[in-house]
Design an enzyme around this catalytic site. Structure first.
Site, PDB file in Angstrom:
ATOM      1  N   ASP A   1       4.214   3.438   6.705  1.00  0.00           N
ATOM      2  CA  ASP A   1       3.387   3.316   7.907  1.00  0.00           C
ATOM      3  C   ASP A   1       4.100   2.638   9.069  1.00  0.00           C
ATOM      4  O   ASP A   1       5.158   2.032   8.910  1.00  0.00           O
ATOM      5  CB  ASP A   1       2.149   2.466   7.576  1.00  0.00           C
ATOM      6  CG  ASP A   1       2.491   0.974   7.470  1.00  0.00           C
ATOM      7  OD1 ASP A   1       3.463   0.634   6.752  1.00  0.00           O
ATOM      8  OD2 ASP A   1       1.825   0.161   8.127  1.00  0.00           O
TER       9      ASP A   1
ATOM     10  N   PHE B   1      14.466   3.847  10.681  1.00  0.00           N
ATOM     11  CA  PHE B   1      13.053   3.563  10.475  1.00  0.00           C
ATOM     12  C   PHE B   1      12.335   4.856  10.118  1.00  0.00           C
ATOM     13  O   PHE B   1      12.428   5.843  10.848  1.00  0.00           O
ATOM     14  CB  PHE B   1      12.465   2.936  11.735  1.00  0.00           C
ATOM     15  CG  PHE B   1      11.087   2.378  11.525  1.00  0.00           C
ATOM     16  CD1 PHE B   1      10.912   1.189  10.839  1.00  0.00           C
ATOM     17  CD2 PHE B   1       9.967   3.049  11.981  1.00  0.00           C
ATOM     18  CE1 PHE B   1       9.631   0.677  10.616  1.00  0.00           C
ATOM     19  CE2 PHE B   1       8.693   2.544  11.766  1.00  0.00           C
ATOM     20  CZ  PHE B   1       8.524   1.363  11.081  1.00  0.00           C
TER      21      PHE B   1
ATOM     22  N   ARG C   1       0.609   7.031   7.162  1.00  0.00           N
ATOM     23  CA  ARG C   1       0.831   7.096   5.708  1.00  0.00           C
ATOM     24  C   ARG C   1       0.508   8.481   5.172  1.00  0.00           C
ATOM     25  O   ARG C   1       1.037   8.898   4.151  1.00  0.00           O
ATOM     26  CB  ARG C   1      -0.049   6.063   4.993  1.00  0.00           C
ATOM     27  CG  ARG C   1       0.301   4.610   5.317  1.00  0.00           C
ATOM     28  CD  ARG C   1      -0.360   3.681   4.303  1.00  0.00           C
ATOM     29  NE  ARG C   1      -0.424   2.297   4.747  1.00  0.00           N
ATOM     30  CZ  ARG C   1       0.517   1.391   4.580  1.00  0.00           C
ATOM     31  NH1 ARG C   1       1.649   1.733   3.997  1.00  0.00           N
ATOM     32  NH2 ARG C   1       0.362   0.148   4.989  1.00  0.00           N
TER      33      ARG C   1
ATOM     34  N   ASP D   1      14.423  -2.007   0.336  1.00  0.00           N
ATOM     35  CA  ASP D   1      15.198  -2.234   1.553  1.00  0.00           C
ATOM     36  C   ASP D   1      16.135  -3.417   1.273  1.00  0.00           C
ATOM     37  O   ASP D   1      17.200  -3.251   0.666  1.00  0.00           O
ATOM     38  CB  ASP D   1      14.172  -2.520   2.662  1.00  0.00           C
ATOM     39  CG  ASP D   1      14.745  -2.559   4.057  1.00  0.00           C
ATOM     40  OD1 ASP D   1      15.900  -2.970   4.210  1.00  0.00           O
ATOM     41  OD2 ASP D   1      14.056  -2.197   5.007  1.00  0.00           O
TER      42      ASP D   1
ATOM     43  N   LYS E   1       0.812  -1.195   0.000  1.00  0.00           N
ATOM     44  CA  LYS E   1       0.000   0.000   0.000  1.00  0.00           C
ATOM     45  C   LYS E   1       0.862   1.269   0.000  1.00  0.00           C
ATOM     46  O   LYS E   1       0.426   2.338  -0.394  1.00  0.00           O
ATOM     47  CB  LYS E   1      -0.878   0.034   1.271  1.00  0.00           C
ATOM     48  CG  LYS E   1      -1.807  -1.136   1.413  1.00  0.00           C
ATOM     49  CD  LYS E   1      -2.500  -1.070   2.783  1.00  0.00           C
ATOM     50  CE  LYS E   1      -3.408  -2.260   2.934  1.00  0.00           C
ATOM     51  NZ  LYS E   1      -3.682  -2.525   4.360  1.00  0.00           N
ATOM     52  N   GLY E   2       2.082   1.125   0.487  1.00  0.00           N
ATOM     53  CA  GLY E   2       2.915   2.306   0.744  1.00  0.00           C
ATOM     54  C   GLY E   2       3.150   3.196  -0.462  1.00  0.00           C
ATOM     55  O   GLY E   2       3.331   4.403  -0.329  1.00  0.00           O
TER      56      GLY E   2
HETATM   57  C1  PRP Z   1       7.595  -2.160   1.737  1.00  0.00           C
HETATM   58  C2  PRP Z   1       7.844  -1.577   0.361  1.00  0.00           C
HETATM   59  C3  PRP Z   1       8.353  -2.725  -0.435  1.00  0.00           C
HETATM   60  C4  PRP Z   1       9.054  -3.577   0.594  1.00  0.00           C
HETATM   61  C5  PRP Z   1      10.534  -3.365   0.487  1.00  0.00           C
HETATM   62  O1  PRP Z   1       6.329  -2.730   1.786  1.00  0.00           O
HETATM   63  O2  PRP Z   1       6.674  -1.023  -0.194  1.00  0.00           O
HETATM   64  O3  PRP Z   1       7.320  -3.416  -1.101  1.00  0.00           O
HETATM   65  O4  PRP Z   1       8.602  -3.172   1.892  1.00  0.00           O
HETATM   66  O5  PRP Z   1      11.223  -4.189   1.396  1.00  0.00           O
HETATM   67  P1  PRP Z   1      12.330  -5.216   0.924  1.00  0.00           P
HETATM   68  O6  PRP Z   1      13.221  -4.527  -0.061  1.00  0.00           O
HETATM   69  O7  PRP Z   1      13.061  -5.545   2.204  1.00  0.00           O
HETATM   70  O8  PRP Z   1      11.653  -6.428   0.353  1.00  0.00           O
HETATM   71  P2  PRP Z   1       5.636  -3.139   3.166  1.00  0.00           P
HETATM   72  O9  PRP Z   1       5.924  -4.563   3.472  1.00  0.00           O
HETATM   73  O10 PRP Z   1       6.024  -2.158   4.230  1.00  0.00           O
HETATM   74  O11 PRP Z   1       4.088  -3.056   2.832  1.00  0.00           O
HETATM   75  P3  PRP Z   1       3.144  -1.766   2.699  1.00  0.00           P
HETATM   76  O12 PRP Z   1       3.665  -0.971   1.534  1.00  0.00           O
HETATM   77  O13 PRP Z   1       1.790  -2.318   2.433  1.00  0.00           O
HETATM   78  O14 PRP Z   1       3.231  -0.993   3.994  1.00  0.00           O
END
Ligand code: PRP
Length: 198
Positions: free
Chosen positions: A160, A153, A166, A104, A44-45
Site C-alpha cells: 500500500d 517503491f 492493496r 526490506d 496487513k500487506g
Molecule cells: C512491510 C512488510 C514487512 C516489513 C518489511 O510491512 O509487510 O512486515 O514492511 O520491512 P523491513 O524488512 O524493513 O522490516 P509494513 O510496515 O508496510 O506494514 P503493512 O504490511 O501493514 O502495510
C-alpha cells in the site's frame, strides 16, 4: 489528472500468480505427511499473498494472523516493534511458516523469527513474495522467496501507500515518490476510472 499518470508494472498479475503456484507446490512438498503447518500472516500487506498461496497448496494448513507496529516512526531504522495483535495458536511443537509480502531491511523478520522461535515451534521457516535484498540491514533466513526486486517503491498485490492500492492485481513501481506523497490518490483514476471522485 485522469490519464496523465502512467502505470509502470514491475511484475504483472500472470507472473505473480505463476510464481505463487510454484511456491505453493514447493511448500506443500516440504510439509506433506506431517501435522498441518501454521501459516503466520503478518498483517496487513501479506493477506493477498497468503490468500493466493494457501489455495496454491494441496495439503491441509492452519492460518493465523499477527499484527506488529513500531514504537515510533523509526521502525525501519530501529527494528523496535511491538505486537499489536498476537497469534491465537499455540506454536509449541508446530511447524511454522511466516508469510511475508516483502522483506526490506530485514528488521521486522528478524524480530518475528526471534519472537516466534522463543515459542518452541518444531520448525520455523519463512516465505516472502518479494525480497528487496539490496536494502538489507540485518541478514535473515528466507527459505522461499518469490522475486528479488530492486530498491524501488512498489504498490499493489497487498502493498500500500497510505492504505491504498492493496487491491491492485499487478505489482506497480512508483518512479516519482514525491508526486505520490503529494498526491496519494494519483493512481486511483488511472486504475479505476469509475471510482467515485473525492
Ligand atoms: C512491510 C512488510 C514487512 C516489513 C518489511 O510491512 O509487510 O512486515 O514492511 O520491512 P523491513 O524488512 O524493513 O522490516 P509494513 O510496515 O508496510 O506494514 P503493512 O504490511 O501493514 O502495510
Amino acid at each position: 489528472m485522469k490519464g496523465a499518470v502512467d502505470l509502470d508494472i514491475l511484475i504483472p498479475e500472470a507472473k505473480l500468480s505463476a510464481r505463487v503456484l510454484e511456491l505453493g507446490s514447493e511448500i506443500s512438498h516440504v510439509f506433506r505427511g506431517g501435522e498441518p503447518p501454521v501459516m503466520v500472516c503478518v498483517l496487513k500487506g501479506s493477506v493477498v499473498f497468503l490468500a493466493d498461496l494457501v489455495r496454491a497448496m494441496d495439503i491441509d494448513v492452519n492460518v493465523d494472523f499477527m499484527s506488529i507496529s513500531s514504537y515510533s516512526e523509526s521502525r525501519s531504522s530501529s527494528g523496535v516493534v511491538r505486537i499489536v495483535k498476537d497469534l491465537e495458536t499455540d506454536l509449541t511443537g508446530r511447524d511454522v511458516l511466516i508469510v511475508e509480502d516483502i522483506v526490506d531491511t530485514g528488521l521486522t523478520l528478524h524480530y518475528l523469527r526471534r519472537t516466534l522461535s522463543a515459542r518452541d515451534p518444531a520448525s520455523l521457516r519463512t516465505v516472502t513474495l518479494l525480497d528487496k535484498a539490496v536494502r538489507r540491514i540485518i541478514p535473515v533466513e528466507l527459505e522461499w522467496s518469490g522475486f528479488e526486486i530492486p530498491d524501488t517503491f512498489v504498490l499493489g498485490y497487498g502493498l500500500d501507500h497510505e492504505g491504498l492500492y492493496r487491491n491492485v492485481s499487478d505489482l506497480i513501481v512508483v518512479p516519482d515518490i514525491a508526486h505520490l506523497v503529494a498526491e496519494p490518490r494519483m493512481y486511483v483514476a488511472p486504475l479505476w476510472p469509475n471510482a467515485a471522485p473525492t
